[in-house]
Design a protein around this motif. Structure first.
Motif, PDB file in Angstrom:
ATOM      1  N   GLU A  42       8.129  -9.216  -3.144  1.00  0.00           N
ATOM      2  CA  GLU A  42       7.736  -7.823  -2.568  1.00  0.00           C
ATOM      3  C   GLU A  42       8.626  -7.309  -1.537  1.00  0.00           C
ATOM      4  O   GLU A  42       8.808  -6.038  -1.360  1.00  0.00           O
ATOM      5  CB  GLU A  42       6.410  -7.921  -1.899  1.00  0.00           C
ATOM      6  CG  GLU A  42       5.837  -6.658  -1.466  1.00  0.00           C
ATOM      7  CD  GLU A  42       4.393  -6.970  -0.815  1.00  0.00           C
ATOM      8  OE1 GLU A  42       3.519  -6.128  -0.958  1.00  0.00           O
ATOM      9  OE2 GLU A  42       3.986  -8.275  -0.632  1.00  0.00           O
ATOM     10  N   ASN A 157      -2.619 -11.338  -4.463  1.00  0.00           N
ATOM     11  CA  ASN A 157      -3.195  -9.931  -3.905  1.00  0.00           C
ATOM     12  C   ASN A 157      -2.009  -9.181  -3.302  1.00  0.00           C
ATOM     13  O   ASN A 157      -2.027  -8.509  -2.380  1.00  0.00           O
ATOM     14  CB  ASN A 157      -4.301  -9.985  -3.084  1.00  0.00           C
ATOM     15  CG  ASN A 157      -4.957  -8.602  -2.856  1.00  0.00           C
ATOM     16  OD1 ASN A 157      -4.890  -7.893  -3.752  1.00  0.00           O
ATOM     17  ND2 ASN A 157      -5.519  -8.332  -1.799  1.00  0.00           N
ATOM     18  N   THR A 159       0.360  -6.132  -3.915  1.00  0.00           N
ATOM     19  CA  THR A 159       0.556  -4.395  -4.325  1.00  0.00           C
ATOM     20  C   THR A 159       1.609  -4.567  -5.283  1.00  0.00           C
ATOM     21  O   THR A 159       2.625  -4.833  -5.232  1.00  0.00           O
ATOM     22  CB  THR A 159       0.839  -3.642  -3.138  1.00  0.00           C
ATOM     23  OG1 THR A 159      -0.147  -3.776  -2.085  1.00  0.00           O
ATOM     24  CG2 THR A 159       0.488  -2.034  -3.678  1.00  0.00           C
ATOM     25  N   ASN A 162      -1.577  -6.853  -8.731  1.00  0.00           N
ATOM     26  CA  ASN A 162      -2.916  -7.189  -8.574  1.00  0.00           C
ATOM     27  C   ASN A 162      -3.745  -6.357  -9.662  1.00  0.00           C
ATOM     28  O   ASN A 162      -4.864  -6.535  -9.328  1.00  0.00           O
ATOM     29  CB  ASN A 162      -3.339  -6.735  -7.091  1.00  0.00           C
ATOM     30  CG  ASN A 162      -2.939  -5.398  -6.820  1.00  0.00           C
ATOM     31  OD1 ASN A 162      -2.750  -4.539  -7.674  1.00  0.00           O
ATOM     32  ND2 ASN A 162      -3.391  -4.724  -5.669  1.00  0.00           N
TER      33      ASN A 162
END
Length: 540
Positions: A42, A157, A159, A162
């Motif tokens: 991420e 979880n 972004t 998910n």
């Protein structure tokens, strides 16, 4: 027996009792490889880097050849999900496929070669009972992996990663490939006269499909639907409106067809036999077989030759990517803006591609070298080394023969890869010299030598656990493939021997770490020899 599936349940219980620990290890290892970097990625896939990532991974034909393609057509849409789907689907599918190939061949054809299957057949067990038990265990393994992998990604979880449908598609696409290649292996196990031939044919087909998909991904994506390996990522998990389950369905259907063919072939053949004739061999042995090096080389020459040809072909294939990079640089103004000018762009992109390419290729060469050196303990388990030591042969000669063969073969494999790259990229507008290719190629051999040193220690002190070396090879692959994208702990990066090597041609040659690793490897091999000289032989 008239009932070919009789006692399948009994055989399944026996398999689970034998394999439960190994299956748990595989499950955890595969989950760690495929899902552990989700949160870390991420950071690398931020909106600020979207344009650069899109240019380097979606528009660059060399990176498409390495990682696979994506249908995303704009930098704004190239977020974490599509990045993860493009970079992880193919490599995860190949990892699952390799595990399945090794497992199926070991539990079917190899047990026939070792005489274990004949012992089972002496009881009232159906002819297809063991094969069916292996298939059921493999199906259960990949079904559990699919749901566990989807759940593990979902639970983080993150972004962009998910969405349950996307996670399930990714997990099922890769797990379906594992099952499919298990069935390819089962089919070839009936056709070839021994386990070595069946395993070589399956890996050869996997390599061929990998090379073919490189061409279709760059020039004709839709043609990839004729390639079973490409089904793993043509469902485009995480690409939202492009997602589809056709690749999973096709993989399962083809797996069913291969299973049916394997059943038909196995019912009509004798145990230990195959449909392809075995070579008749020479009437008189060559004089080279009178020496230990000649004997060891003779036993492995077919496999060595096949691997060397494969590396040369891979070099040719990857060499063609350099020419495509020329076109990519000349036709992409964004690249020139990022690197300020044509010359700088060419040097930076080609240099980074060579680092990525040789790091991955060196792990494949390391796997080849590990297979060669591991043969030493394989012969021990089959009680064949005892026959050697009944003759006036020293422990030193046996140990160093296997070690030197693995070292020389790996060096030659890396050299042939570099030769293939050099030959194919000569048609570039700005071709590289042979020295510019062979120097960074040979630097990575130092890491291969270290892997062999670790394996030699296992052979000397933990001969029944030499398979642990594959855990380290898998770790190297994970770090090489994703290490630069993830913000991993410093101590974890330091466990990667490749982290210490100079990344030529992006970096300058640094002799201190290279010589240090070589000396350390030589010391470990010497310690391993001293341990091997004093230990007892292991037996089956």
């Amino acid at each position: 027996m008239n009932q070919p599936l009789s006692k399948t349940g009994t055989m399944l219980k026996v398999l689970l009792k034998r394999d439960w620990l190994k299956l748990i290890f595989w499950l955890l290892g595969l989950l760690a490889f495929a899902a552990s970097g989700v949160g870390k990625m991420e950071v690398a896939a931020s909106p600020a880097t979207a344009s650069t990532m899109y240019t380097m991974f979606v528009k660059n034909p060399a990176m498409i050849g390495l990682f696979g393609t994506t249908p995303i057509k704009s930098p704004a849409a190239y977020s974490l999900g599509p990045i993860f789907g493009q970079t992880m689907t193919l490599i995860t599918a190949i990892t699952f496929a390799i595990i399945s190939i090794i497992y199926v061949i070991n539990r079917t054809r190899k047990e026939e070669d070792d005489g274990i299957a004949e012992l089972f057949r002496s009881y009232s067990i159906g002819k297809l009972a063991n094969t069916t038990a292996v298939v059921l265990e493999l199906m259960a393994l990949h079904l559990i992996i699919a749901f566990a992998l989807a759940l593990s990604i979902q639970a983080q979880n993150v972004t962009g990663l998910n969405d349950w449908h996307s996670n399930l598609l990714f997990a099922c696409s890769t797990s379906a490939q594992g099952l499919l290649w298990g069935m390819f292996t089962l089919f070839f196990a009936q056709v070839f006269p021994d386990a070595t031939g069946a395993k070589g044919a399956t890996f050869g087909l996997l390599g061929l499909f990998y090379i073919l998909r490189m061409g279709t991904d760059v020039s004709a994506v839709h043609a990839g639907w004729f390639n079973p390996l490409a089904w793993s990522y043509l469902g485009f998990p995480y690409a939202k409106s492009f997602e589809n389950w056709l690749g999973v369905v096709l993989a399962l259907l083809l797996a069913g067809v291969l299973l049916l063919l394997a059943y038909l072939l196995e019912m009509k053949r004798d145990i230990g036999a195959g449909y392809l004739p075995e070579g008749r061999g020479r009437a008189q042995a060559k004089k080279s077989l009178l020496s230990l090096p000649g004997l060891v080389l003779s036993l492995q020459k077919k496999m060595i030759f096949a691997w060397l040809v494969a590396f040369f072909v891979l070099g040719l294939v990857y060499g063609s990517m350099f020419g495509q990079m020329d076109e990519f640089i000349n036709s992409n103004p964004t690249v020139k803006q990022i690197f300020v000018g044509d010359a700088t762009a060419h040097k930076a992109i080609v240099g980074n591609f060579m680092v990525t390419l040789f790091s991955i290729l060196s792990i494949l060469v390391a796997a080849f070298a590990v297979i060669l050196l591991s043969r030493m303990t394989t012969e021990e388990r089959k009680n064949r080394q005892e026959q050697l030591y009944a003759l006036p042969v020293s422990r030193a000669k046996v140990y160093w023969t296997y070690v030197i063969l693995a070292l020389v073969a790996s060096l030659f494999a890396q050299f042939l890869t570099a030769v293939g790259i050099y030959i194919e990229q000569k048609s570039m507008e700005n071709p590289l010299t042979f020295a510019e290719i062979i120097q960074p190629a040979l630097v990575w051999v130092v890491g291969i030598v270290f892997v062999l040193a670790l394996l030699s220690l296992l052979i000397a002190f933990l001969p029944r656990a030499v398979g642990l070396i594959w855990g380290y090879v898998g770790f190297l692959l994970f770090m090489t493939y994703l290490g630069r994208l993830l913000d991993l702990p410093q101590w974890l990066e330091k466990l990667n021997i490749y982290d210490y090597l100079p990344k030529m041609p992006v970096e300058q040659m640094a002799w201190t770490p290279v010589l240090t690793i070589l000396l350390l490897s030589a010391g470990l091999m010497t310690v391993a020899y001293m341990g091997y000289r004093k230990r007892d032989l292991i037996g089956g």
